[in-house]
Design a protein around this motif. Structure first.
Motif, short mmCIF file in Angstrom:
data_model
loop_
_atom_site.label_atom_id
_atom_site.label_comp_id
_atom_site.label_asym_id
_atom_site.label_seq_id
_atom_site.Cartn_x
_atom_site.Cartn_y
_atom_site.Cartn_z
N GLU A 103 3.31 -2.87 0.19
CA GLU A 103 3.74 -3.99 1.18
C GLU A 103 5.12 -3.70 1.28
O GLU A 103 5.93 -3.53 0.47
N ILE A 104 5.45 -3.51 2.70
CA ILE A 104 7.00 -3.31 3.18
C ILE A 104 7.42 -4.62 3.65
O ILE A 104 8.70 -4.58 3.86
N PHE A 105 6.90 -5.53 4.24
CA PHE A 105 7.41 -6.62 4.90
C PHE A 105 6.29 -7.80 4.80
O PHE A 105 5.10 -7.42 4.67
N CYS A 107 -5.27 -5.38 -9.24
CA CYS A 107 -4.85 -5.48 -8.00
C CYS A 107 -4.83 -3.92 -7.47
O CYS A 107 -3.64 -3.33 -7.33
N PRO A 108 -5.77 -3.28 -7.13
CA PRO A 108 -5.66 -1.81 -6.82
C PRO A 108 -4.91 -1.53 -5.38
O PRO A 108 -5.22 -2.59 -4.44
N PRO A 109 -4.11 -0.94 -5.15
CA PRO A 109 -3.57 -0.56 -3.69
C PRO A 109 -4.35 -0.01 -2.64
O PRO A 109 -5.56 0.40 -3.00
N PRO A 110 -4.16 -0.43 -1.53
CA PRO A 110 -5.20 -0.33 -0.60
C PRO A 110 -5.40 1.27 0.03
O PRO A 110 -4.22 1.86 -0.26
N PRO A 158 -0.79 2.21 4.48
CA PRO A 158 -1.95 2.62 3.71
C PRO A 158 -1.54 3.74 2.94
O PRO A 158 -1.17 5.00 3.53
N ARG A 159 -1.64 3.94 1.80
CA ARG A 159 -1.41 5.07 0.84
C ARG A 159 -2.65 5.14 -0.23
O ARG A 159 -3.42 4.11 -0.69
N SER A 186 0.22 5.28 -7.54
CA SER A 186 1.46 5.16 -8.38
C SER A 186 2.70 4.44 -7.38
O SER A 186 2.30 4.28 -6.22
N TYR A 187 3.77 4.02 -8.09
CA TYR A 187 4.85 3.56 -7.27
C TYR A 187 5.29 4.41 -6.26
O TYR A 187 5.63 5.58 -6.49
N GLN A 188 5.50 3.80 -4.88
CA GLN A 188 5.72 4.84 -3.85
C GLN A 188 7.31 4.83 -3.55
O GLN A 188 7.99 3.87 -2.97
N GLU A 189 7.96 5.71 -4.24
CA GLU A 189 9.51 5.54 -4.14
C GLU A 189 10.12 5.77 -2.85
O GLU A 189 11.16 5.33 -2.36
N ASP A 190 9.37 6.51 -1.88
CA ASP A 190 9.94 7.10 -0.59
C ASP A 190 9.91 5.77 0.40
O ASP A 190 10.49 5.56 1.37
#
Length: 483
Positions: free
Chosen positions: A336-338, A474-477, A358-359, A363-367
C-alpha cells in the motif's frame, strides 16, 4: 527516417484503488454539511478526526482507527468552539494532539486522551486568539516542533509558537499581511523554508514564512487557482482551479518563476474544487474532486511532459471531503503506497481507499518505500524562528527498523518486565520523542500506544514471519483480479 514510439517504463503504471469492505468502513458518522472547501478530515496512525454537525457551536469527532463499523449516535465529541469548525489538523510529531479552527475566530489545541473517550471534551490545551474574523485554515510546520500557521477571513496569515506555558496565546510571533482577499490554500516546501498560498484575488504567492516577504507572485489571467501544493524537492508548484472557460484545470509552475505555468491540463467541466495530494516518495500526484467519486493519479517528472497520467479510481459515491494517512501508518505488507479516507455525506460513511502496487513478491519492497519523514521534529520552534532550516527526520517503513537520521536519540525508559511481546507491526511506528514540557523522555511504544494496540499480542504458537509480517495472516496481493 523511422519513427520510434517512446514507452514510459513505470513501476506505478498498474497502481489501483481498493475500497475497504463495509465492515472496515465508519458508518453512521454525522459528517458536517458546511459548504467550506476544506478536507474536513484528518488522519494519523491512531485516530481519524472528522468535522461533524453540532447544535450550538462547532464540534468534531475523534474516532480510534480500529473502531470501524456503525458509530454510536451518542459518541463523545470534541466541542469547545462557539462557531462551526472549519479545519482540523493532527500534529505531525504528536499523534495525540490536534489543532482546530472555527468561525468563532479562534484556534484551539486539544490533547486527545489515550484511553477511549467517555464524555464530550470541552477543555482545550491552548487557545490562540488573534484573528479578527473566522479562521479558515490551519497548517503545522513540517519540520519544526510547535509552530502552527493559521489563515483567516481577515486576509492575514498568523504564525504561532506553541512552545509556551500560557494556555491562552493572544499574539502570534509573526503576522503576514500581503494578501488582498481570502486565503484559499497553504502549502510548505519540504523543509518548511517557503510557504505557497492561493488567494481569492487569483494570485499564487511564494512567501518567506519568517519574514513575511513575497518572493514570487503569479498574476497569470488564464488560470484561477483554488488550491496550491509544493511538489517535494522538484522545485515546482502545482495548482488546481478553473480555466478562463470555467473548466476544472491543473497548472504546473516553476517555483522560481511564476510568470507563466510550465504546463496546463484541463480535466472536465464540473464545478467542484480539486484537492491535490502529492507523494514525494513515489513522485505520484493524486487529484480528488469534491462532489464526484473519482480520484485521478499522475506521475510527476522533472522533464517534459511533467504530468504523466496513470489512471483513475472511479466510484459512484461523491466525496464531501477527504483525509490522508501519513506514510508511517500504511500497510507495507500489502504494498500500500497511499490511503485516502473518503467522506460520503449521502451515506454518512467514511470509506478508506488503499492505493496498491500489485506485486508477486512476498518480501518487503524497498523500491516503493524509500526513507520517509517520521514523527520526530528536526528542530525546536526557537531554532526555526532564529533562521535555521533543516530537512525532515527520515525513517524506514521496513517492519522493526529504526530512524535513519544521524541525529542522536534521547535515552529510552526501559519497558517493564511484565509487558508482553508486541506485534512487529507496532515497532514500525515506534520512534523516541522528548516531552516538550521538559519532562523525562518516553517511548512512543510504551506511553503512546492506544489500548487496542497493546491488546494486540502475538499468539503463543510461533508465527510464520517473512521480513516482519505474517504471510499467512496478511498475504500481499498478487494482481488486481486476486484482490
Amino acid at each position: 527516417m523511422s519513427w520510434h514510439p517512446q514507452y514510459r517504463s513505470s513501476k506505478f503504471r498498474h497502481v489501483f484503488g481498493k475500497p475497504a469492505s463495509k465492515e472496515n468502513c465508519y458508518d453512521s458518522v454525522p459528517i458536517t454539511r458546511s459548504v467550506h472547501d476544506n478536507h474536513f478530515c484528518a488522519v494519523n496512525p491512531h485516530f481519524i478526526a472528522v468535522v461533524t454537525e453540532c447544535a450550538g457551536g462547532g464540534a468534531f469527532l475523534v474516532i480510534p482507527l480500529h473502531q470501524t463499523g456503525k458509530l454510536d449516535p451518542h459518541y463523545p465529541k470534541v466541542c469547545g468552539h462557539r462557531g462551526n469548525v472549519l479545519d482540523v489538523k493532527w500534529n505531525p510529531f504528536d499523534d495525540f494532539e490536534i489543532a482546530s479552527c472555527s468561525e468563532d475566530a479562534t484556534i484551539k489545541i486539544w490533547d486527545i486522551p489515550k484511553q477511549l473517550m467517555t464524555k464530550n471534551l470541552t477543555a482545550c490545551k491552548k487557545e490562540l486568539v488573534g484573528h479578527a474574523r473566522r479562521v479558515g485554515l490551519v497548517e503545522w510546520h513540517p519540520t519544526a516542533a510547535n509552530i502552527l500557521f493559521s489563515s483567516g477571513y481577515d486576509y492575514k496569515v498568523m504564525v504561532w509558537n506553541l512552545d509556551t506555558k500560557e494556555s491562552v496565546i493572544m499574539s502570534p510571533v509573526r503576522t503576514i499581511t500581503c494578501h488582498q482577499d481570502v486565503i484559499l490554500s497553504m502549502s510548505f516546501n519540504t523543509n518548511g523554508s517557503l510557504l505557497a498560498t492561493a488567494c481569492k484575488d487569483r494570485k499564487i504567492r511564494v512567501l518567506d514564512p519568517r519574514a513575511g516577504a513575497v518572493l514570487q507572485e503569479a498574476s497569470y489571467k488564464g488560470h484561477r487557482a483554488n488550491k496550491v501544493l509544493f511538489l517535494g524537492n522538484l522545485k515546482k508548484l502545482l495548482s488546481t482551479g478553473t480555466s478562463r472557460w470555467n473548466n476544472r484545470q491543473m497548472a504546473l509552475w516553476d517555483q522560481d518563476d511564476l510568470s507563466v505555468p510550465l504546463t496546463e491540463e484541463d480535466l472536465d467541466g464540473s464545478s467542484g474544487v480539486l484537492f491535490p495530494f502529492y507523494d514525494p516518495d513515489t513522485n505520484m500526484l493524486y487529484v480528488v474532486g469534491k462532489g464526484d467519486g473519482n480520484i485521478r493519479y499522475y506521475e510527476v517528472s522533472a522533464d517534459k511532459p511533467h504530468l504523466n497520467y496513470l489512471t483513475e479510481y472511479r466510484s459512484y459515491n461523491p466525496q464531501k471531503g477527504i483525509g490522508v494517512m501519513p506514510k508511517r501508518g500504511l500497510e507495507v505488507s500489502s504494498c500500500e503506497i497511499f490511503r485516502f479516507y473518503k467522506l460520503i455525506t449521502t451515506k454518512s460513511l467514511i470509506e478508506p481507499i488503499s492505493m496498491i502496487v500489485p506485486r508477486r513478491s512476498e518480501s518487503y519492497q524497498e523500491d516503493i518505500y524509500p526513507p520517509t519523514p517520521g514523527a520526530q521534529p528536526s528542530m525546536t520552534a526557537q531554532e526555526w524562528l532564529n533562521g535555521i532550516n533543516k530537512g525532515p527526520v527520515l525513517m524506514s517503513l521496513r517492519p522493526g527498523s529504526e530512524l535513519l537520521s544521524p541525529r542522536p536519540l534521547p535515552p529510552e525508559r526501559p519497558l517493564s518486565n511484565s509487558t508482553a511481546p508486541t506485534s512487529p507491526r507496532l515497532f514500525n511506528q515506534t520512534e523516541r520523542l522528548v516531552a516538550e514540557d521538559g519532562q523525562r523522555p518516553f517511548s512512543l511504544l510504551e506511553e503512546r500506544s492506544p489500548k487496542w494496540a497493546t491488546e494486540h499480542r502475538l499468539e503463543e504458537k510461533k508465527s510464520w514471519l517473512t521480513n516482519g509480517f505474517d504471510i499467512f495472516e496478511c498475504p500481499p496481493p498478487k494482481t488486481e483480479n486476486e484482490v
